[in-house]
Design a protein around this motif. Structure first.
Motif, PDB file in Angstrom:
ATOM      1  N   TYR A 270      46.005 -19.265  58.495  1.00 33.24           N
ATOM      2  CA  TYR A 270      45.812 -20.962  58.844  1.00 33.24           C
ATOM      3  C   TYR A 270      46.190 -21.341  60.949  1.00 33.24           C
ATOM      4  CZ  TYR A 270      51.178 -20.011  60.286  1.00 33.24           C
ATOM      5  OH  TYR A 270      52.258 -18.865  60.430  1.00 33.24           O
ATOM      6  N   SER A 271      45.889 -19.841  61.828  1.00 38.40           N
ATOM      7  CA  SER A 271      46.786 -19.892  63.389  1.00 38.40           C
ATOM      8  C   SER A 271      44.895 -19.606  64.101  1.00 38.40           C
ATOM      9  CB  SER A 271      46.854 -18.369  63.361  1.00 38.40           C
ATOM     10  OG  SER A 271      46.806 -17.059  62.925  1.00 38.40           O
ATOM     11  N   LEU A 272      44.822 -19.675  64.476  1.00 29.41           N
ATOM     12  CA  LEU A 272      44.002 -19.293  65.824  1.00 29.41           C
ATOM     13  C   LEU A 272      43.933 -18.172  66.339  1.00 29.41           C
ATOM     14  CD1 LEU A 272      43.600 -22.434  67.909  1.00 29.41           C
ATOM     15  CD2 LEU A 272      42.040 -21.784  66.865  1.00 29.41           C
ATOM     16  N   PRO A 273      42.961 -17.497  66.701  1.00 27.92           N
ATOM     17  CA  PRO A 273      42.715 -16.383  66.621  1.00 27.92           C
ATOM     18  C   PRO A 273      43.183 -15.993  68.361  1.00 27.92           C
ATOM     19  CG  PRO A 273      40.355 -16.729  65.761  1.00 27.92           C
ATOM     20  CD  PRO A 273      41.284 -18.147  65.738  1.00 27.92           C
ATOM     21  N   GLU A 274      43.756 -14.599  69.012  1.00 25.89           N
ATOM     22  CA  GLU A 274      44.632 -14.930  70.086  1.00 25.89           C
ATOM     23  C   GLU A 274      43.845 -14.337  71.389  1.00 25.89           C
ATOM     24  OE1 GLU A 274      47.465 -14.050  72.531  1.00 25.89           O
ATOM     25  OE2 GLU A 274      47.635 -14.541  71.163  1.00 25.89           O
ATOM     26  N   SER A 275      42.474 -14.461  70.912  1.00 27.18           N
ATOM     27  CA  SER A 275      41.270 -14.456  72.079  1.00 27.18           C
ATOM     28  C   SER A 275      41.104 -16.442  72.258  1.00 27.18           C
ATOM     29  CB  SER A 275      39.745 -14.384  71.625  1.00 27.18           C
ATOM     30  OG  SER A 275      39.692 -14.309  70.052  1.00 27.18           O
ATOM     31  N   ILE A 276      41.317 -17.224  71.518  1.00 24.85           N
ATOM     32  CA  ILE A 276      41.118 -18.495  71.919  1.00 24.85           C
ATOM     33  C   ILE A 276      42.828 -18.609  72.327  1.00 24.85           C
ATOM     34  CG2 ILE A 276      40.753 -20.614  71.233  1.00 24.85           C
ATOM     35  CD1 ILE A 276      38.938 -19.407  68.988  1.00 24.85           C
ATOM     36  N   GLN A 277      43.610 -18.289  71.937  1.00 28.34           N
ATOM     37  CA  GLN A 277      44.859 -19.046  72.271  1.00 28.34           C
ATOM     38  C   GLN A 277      45.308 -18.703  73.218  1.00 28.34           C
ATOM     39  OE1 GLN A 277      47.989 -17.623  69.677  1.00 28.34           O
ATOM     40  NE2 GLN A 277      46.771 -18.900  67.627  1.00 28.34           N
TER      41      GLN A 277
END
Length: 469
Positions: free
Chosen positions: A209-216
């Motif tokens: 369910y999480s967004l990739p770290e590159s986007i966060q």
């Protein structure tokens, strides 16, 4: 040029100095013989070389009327009281004459020296001036391709269009909301999960369910929502689309072969079972998030059967979805129905409650109201709405993607939205296939209302259109 000019003037000045400092010694006479005569001969030759070929003789009888500097000096006492005249002095008196001759030359040439110095300063200034002008005219600094991030602008403008706007809701459904604490939903699909909790619980146990770290980690999320409209064809927007941090695409729209117009970067792809590409790896990047947009409970069952390799679900779809769908479960996300609710209730004013049994009415081309055109593009002119009841209308995936972007992006641009004029029924709708506007006759989407909603966003400056709308 400066070096050449200064070198030429310096050479002239040096020759004049030699002319003044190096007078020709007297010639040998009967009174000067032997070793002294030979030394005078050598001195005379050296002086001739110093004069650099000057043909003017020095001494008495010069044409310019000037006397030889040596003749102007007083007689010096010689050995044993003898007086040595200028004509009889030997070369030993030369070093003592040098300072006096140099001072006299400087006094006489003071104006010329100042002139040369002034010329030198002028040439230096002109050289610096020309270099500065060249820099101003022909040097273009590299400009960074960065857009000032309008932090807070999207939230501020979205609140004017969407009532009770908030970014507190997660983008994707999470397992903890259905396992540890069961949060009851007010609506059934597509606006809620009421009645689908059990199958959803099993599906969320194998997806993320999480967004990739590159986007966060981005300080500014610049997003582009790419529709599937015909207006992308020959648009040459590919390079521009690839520059965005987040690129959202819809359904099974192809990328390969259309990179020049639509780009090649895909951060998220929203789809439902009937619009899923049979091989998601061919048109997506390895790290693309495959976001399922659930419209009905059967959509959850199809996804669970695919990912767990169970018996495929074949009934309940207006079009048979892929039976083999090779996707990594870690890249699969389930869109939170909250954003479908916001799109329908806040942007289109559609009712949330749906009748429990709806007969699937197929159009003349065999398509159901839930057609694959969902979410691709929007019309520019009035379009006939389906005869279905208002309660059957649902938002398109395209408008849903824009709503999603407005809830987590700091900059939202759209491309490829808009239908051809309703009178032009032969114009194709998509950039990749030959479906015309006639195919929308049986659609359950009120695309005219959606066009009004997007135009309102454009007027508020909430979104920017990269292609004409």
């Amino acid at each position: 040029m400066l070096r050449v000019v200064l070198g030429w003037h310096g050479l002239r000045l040096l020759s004049r100095m030699c002319f003044a400092v190096c007078p020709r010694p007297p010639s040998c006479s009967a009174s000067i013989t032997g070793r002294r005569c030979s030394r005078l001969v050598r001195l005379r030759r050296a002086t001739d070389r110093c004069r650099m070929g000057t043909s003017e003789p020095l001494g008495r009888g010069r044409e310019d009327g000037l006397a030889d500097p040596a003749e102007l000096l007083p007689a010096l006492p010689g050995p044993r009281g003898q007086t040595v005249t200028s004509g009889s002095r030997d070369e030993s008196s030369g070093p003592r004459l040098m300072p006096l001759l140099l001072i006299k030359m400087l006094n006489k040439s003071r104006g010329k020296i100042l002139g040369v110095l002034a010329l030198f300063l002028v040439m230096v200034w002109y050289s610096i001036y020309r270099e500065d002008r060249y820099t101003q005219l022909f040097y273009f600094p590299v400009q960074e391709n960065k857009t000032t991030c309008p932090l807070g602008e999207v939230e501020k403008k979205a609140a004017q269009l969407i009532g009770n706007y908030t970014r507190d809701h997660p983008l994707f459904l999470q397992l903890k909301d259905y396992f540890w604490v069961k949060t009851p939903s007010l609506y059934e699909l597509p606006y809620g999960t009421k009645g689908s909790e059990d199958v959803l619980l099993r599906l969320l146990s194998i997806t993320h369910y999480s967004l990739p770290e590159s986007i966060q980690s981005l300080k500014c999320r610049r997003c582009a929502v790419v529709g599937n409209g015909h207006r992308l064809r020959n648009s040459s927007m590919g390079e521009t689309i690839n520059t965005y941090d987040v690129v959202i695409r819809l359904n099974n729209a192809p990328v390969h072969g259309y990179e020049q117009d639509v780009g090649s970067k895909t951060t998220m792809r929203l789809f439902y079972p009937e619009s899923a590409h049979f091989n998601p790896k061919t048109e997506n990047n390895p790290d693309t998030l495959l976001v399922l947009v659930p419209f009905k409970p059967m959509d959850f069952q199809w996804m669970e059967a695919i990912l767990n390799d169970k018996k495929r679900v074949r009934k309940g779809f207006w079009k048979q979805p892929p039976l083999i769908w090779d996707a990594n479960p870690e890249q699969v996300r389930i869109l939170n129905p909250y954003y479908m609710e916001v799109t329908a209730a806040k942007l289109l004013n559609l009712p949330m409650k749906q009748p429990r049994k709806v007969k699937q009415v197929r159009g003349g081309d065999g398509r159901s109201p839930c057609s694959p055109l969902r979410g691709d593009v929007l019309p520019t002119g009035p379009l006939a709405v389906s005869s279905s009841a208002l309660s059957l209308q649902k938002p398109t995936t395209g408008l849903l993607a824009i709503t999603l972007a407005l809830h987590f992006c700091d900059l939202v641009h759209i491309a490829g939205f808009g239908y051809p004029d309703s009178a032009n029924k032969k114009q194709t709708i998509h950039y990749y296939e030959q479906i015309t506007l006639k195919s929308m006759a049986a659609s359950e989407h009120n695309v005219s209302h959606e066009a009004v909603a997007i135009k309102r966003m454009l007027e508020l400056g909430l979104v920017k259109n990269l292609t004409y709308f």
